[in-house]
Design an enzyme around this catalytic site. Structure first.
Site, PDB file in Angstrom:
ATOM      1  N   TYR A 141       7.288   0.623  12.701  1.00 53.95           N
ATOM      2  CA  TYR A 141       8.303  -0.035  11.871  1.00 53.95           C
ATOM      3  C   TYR A 141       9.630  -0.165  12.615  1.00 53.95           C
ATOM      4  CZ  TYR A 141       5.967  -0.206   7.301  1.00 53.95           C
ATOM      5  OH  TYR A 141       5.150  -0.509   6.247  1.00 53.95           O
ATOM      6  N   LYS A 192      -5.169   7.846  14.724  1.00 57.06           N
ATOM      7  CA  LYS A 192      -6.174   7.008  15.387  1.00 57.06           C
ATOM      8  C   LYS A 192      -6.219   7.456  16.849  1.00 57.06           C
ATOM      9  CE  LYS A 192      -9.130   3.583  15.319  1.00 57.06           C
ATOM     10  NZ  LYS A 192     -10.400   3.631  14.557  1.00 57.06           N
ATOM     11  N   ASP A 224      -9.375   5.094   9.770  1.00 60.09           N
ATOM     12  CA  ASP A 224     -10.409   4.255   9.153  1.00 60.09           C
ATOM     13  C   ASP A 224     -11.324   5.112   8.267  1.00 60.09           C
ATOM     14  OD1 ASP A 224     -11.228   5.471  11.522  1.00 60.09           O
ATOM     15  OD2 ASP A 224     -12.492   3.808  12.182  1.00 60.09           O
ATOM     16  N   ASP A 248       1.883   3.861   4.831  1.00 55.52           N
ATOM     17  CA  ASP A 248       2.162   2.706   3.971  1.00 55.52           C
ATOM     18  C   ASP A 248       0.864   2.214   3.341  1.00 55.52           C
ATOM     19  OD1 ASP A 248       3.594   0.484   2.859  1.00 55.52           O
ATOM     20  OD2 ASP A 248       2.803  -0.764   4.479  1.00 55.52           O
ATOM     21  N   ASP A 252      -0.768   2.969  -0.773  1.00 54.65           N
ATOM     22  CA  ASP A 252      -1.128   1.918  -1.732  1.00 54.65           C
ATOM     23  C   ASP A 252      -2.565   2.116  -2.207  1.00 54.65           C
ATOM     24  OD1 ASP A 252       1.316   0.560  -1.518  1.00 54.65           O
ATOM     25  OD2 ASP A 252       0.330  -1.399  -1.492  1.00 54.65           O
TER      26      ASP A 252
HETATM   27  C1  IPM Z   1       6.745   0.725   0.880  1.00 58.86           C
HETATM   28  C2  IPM Z   1       6.925  -0.754   1.064  1.00 58.86           C
HETATM   29  C3  IPM Z   1       7.882  -0.971   2.224  1.00 58.86           C
HETATM   30  C4  IPM Z   1       7.264  -0.359   3.451  1.00 58.86           C
HETATM   31  C5  IPM Z   1       8.276  -2.438   2.475  1.00 58.86           C
HETATM   32  C6  IPM Z   1       8.860  -3.079   1.236  1.00 58.86           C
HETATM   33  C7  IPM Z   1       9.193  -2.582   3.648  1.00 58.86           C
HETATM   34  O1  IPM Z   1       5.707  -1.364   1.282  1.00 58.86           O
HETATM   35  O2  IPM Z   1       7.747   1.427   0.635  1.00 58.86           O
HETATM   36  O3  IPM Z   1       5.604   1.190   0.976  1.00 58.86           O
HETATM   37  O4  IPM Z   1       6.411  -0.980   4.101  1.00 58.86           O
HETATM   38  O5  IPM Z   1       7.611   0.777   3.780  1.00 58.86           O
HETATM   39 MG    MG Z   2       4.028  -0.098   1.009  1.00 58.98          MG
END
Ligand code: IPM
Ligand code: MG
Length: 360
Positions: A141, A192, A224, A248, A252
């Site tokens: 990032y 990884k 993975d 990240d 999710d």
């Molecule tokens: C998160 C979001 C952010 C990230 C984006 C909005 C930059 O997806 O906080 O997980 O990738 O960190």
């Molecule tokens: Mg995110």
């Protein structure tokens, strides 16, 4: 001395969910006599509209001066065509980095009342309580060099860099071990290392830090495989520690195990537990302004704020309990609704948590 909380509602559903979270925070402030003072500013697209940049210097200064920050969400189609360096998301990355918020805690807890809202079978997710510890201020990032150009042959070309230093890895590893120590005493480090040099160093350093935590059982997993295991048998995990991008993605994924990303709070902490607290979900522009977004992730972020930055476990527990009460009452926003429950909007859900908290 009073404690300063900076509120940054952001974009999309951000202002709607924040209004509910602030009601809960204000009530907790009174009920537990916390002595908080609030101020509000803009970030992301809202800041682009007001200041021309996604995080103004004066907002960053306020954030530095605050004891904790509560953030909604950033981004939306209105700002999608803006050049990469001043997109709304840049504001978020800048505040994380400038405040040194390297430790991102993303709990994925399944409320028993929501077991049927998960896309996985009840027996796979019932009782799930996983904590993802994501490194937040390093890796791909922020790595340099990065960029894009047109090659001599006319082809377009773009690249990023994934760097990690020993100290960046060891400090996040320690957070992972510390968290595991007060939970189920199991830490899984995700990397990884079969391909990436940065992951090889990651694994080495995590092994070294492990020597200080003989009471925590450490394992390693390739990312993975971790993605697969998270949907195959998620209850094998207690704490996962991983880099910025893997965290990240996996967070999710883990969120859906719990029924909805609308339920997941997060904390981003610096070395002194100063923190920024935000729901794990995004700004959901498709439903913004409709009053139907789930405010519980932001309300649960308030609970994390009380717990981690201010050590107010009783107040934090009370908020979590109030959320449980509301779910027991059968109230659900659309994202977690199932047959037999009462569908409510953002404000009704927030009001119900406030009433439940007041009654505790
Ligand atoms: C998160 C979001 C952010 C990230 C984006 C909005 C930059 O997806 O906080 O997980 O990738 O960190
Ligand atoms: Mg995110």
């Amino acid at each position: 001395m009073s404690k300063q909380i900076l509120i940054l509602p952001g974009d999309g559903i951000g202002p709607e969910i924040m209004a509910e979270a602030v009601k809960v925070l204000e009530l907790a402030n009174d009920k537990f006599q916390l002595g908080f003072e609030f101020s509000e500013d803009v970030i992301g697209g809202a800041a682009i509209d007001k200041y021309g940049v996604p995080l103004a210097d004066e907002t960053l200064e306020r954030a530095k001066a605050a004891d904790a920050i509560l953030l909604g969400a950033v981004g939306g189609p209105k700002w999608d065509k803006i050049e990469r360096d001043i997109r709304p998301e840049r504001g978020l990355l800048k505040i994380r980095s400038a405040l040194g918020l390297f430790a991102n805690l993303r709990p994925a807890i399944l409320y028993p009342q929501l077991a049927d809202a998960s896309s996985l079978k009840r027996e796979i997710v019932a009782g799930l309580d996983v904590l993802i510890v994501r490194e937040l201020t390093g890796g791909i990032y922020f790595g340099a060099p990065r960029g894009s150009k047109t090659l001599e042959n006319g082809e377009r070309f773009a690249f990023d860099t994934l760097p990690y230093s020993e100290s960046e890895i060891s400090r996040i590893a320690r957070v992972g071990f510390d968290m595991a120590r007060v939970r189920g005493k199991k830490l899984c480090s995700v990397d990884k290392a079969n391909v990436l040099a940065s992951s090889q160093l990651w694994r080495e350093v995590v092994e070294e830090v492990a020597k200080d935590y003989p009471d925590v059982e450490l394992s390693h997993m390739y990312v993975d495989n971790a993605a697969m295991q998270l949907v195959r048998a998620p209850k094998q995990f207690d704490v996962l520690v991983t880099d910025n991008m893997f965290g990240d993605i996996l967070s999710d994924q883990a969120s859906m195990l719990t029924g909805s990303i609308g339920m997941l709070p997060s904390a981003s902490l610096d070395a002194n537990n100063k923190g920024m607290y935000e729901p794990s979900h995004g700004s959901a522009p498709d439903i913004a302004g409709q009053g139907i977004a789930n405010p519980l992730a932001t309300i649960l972020s308030v609970s994390m704020l009380l717990r981690y930055t201010f050590n107010q476990a009783a107040a934090a527990d009370a908020i979590e309990k109030a959320v449980g009460v509301v779910l027991d009452q059968g109230l659900r926003t659309g994202d977690i609704w199932s047959e037999g429950c009462k569908k409510v909007g953002t404000r009704e859900m927030g009001d119900a948590v406030v009433s439940a908290l007041r009654a505790l």
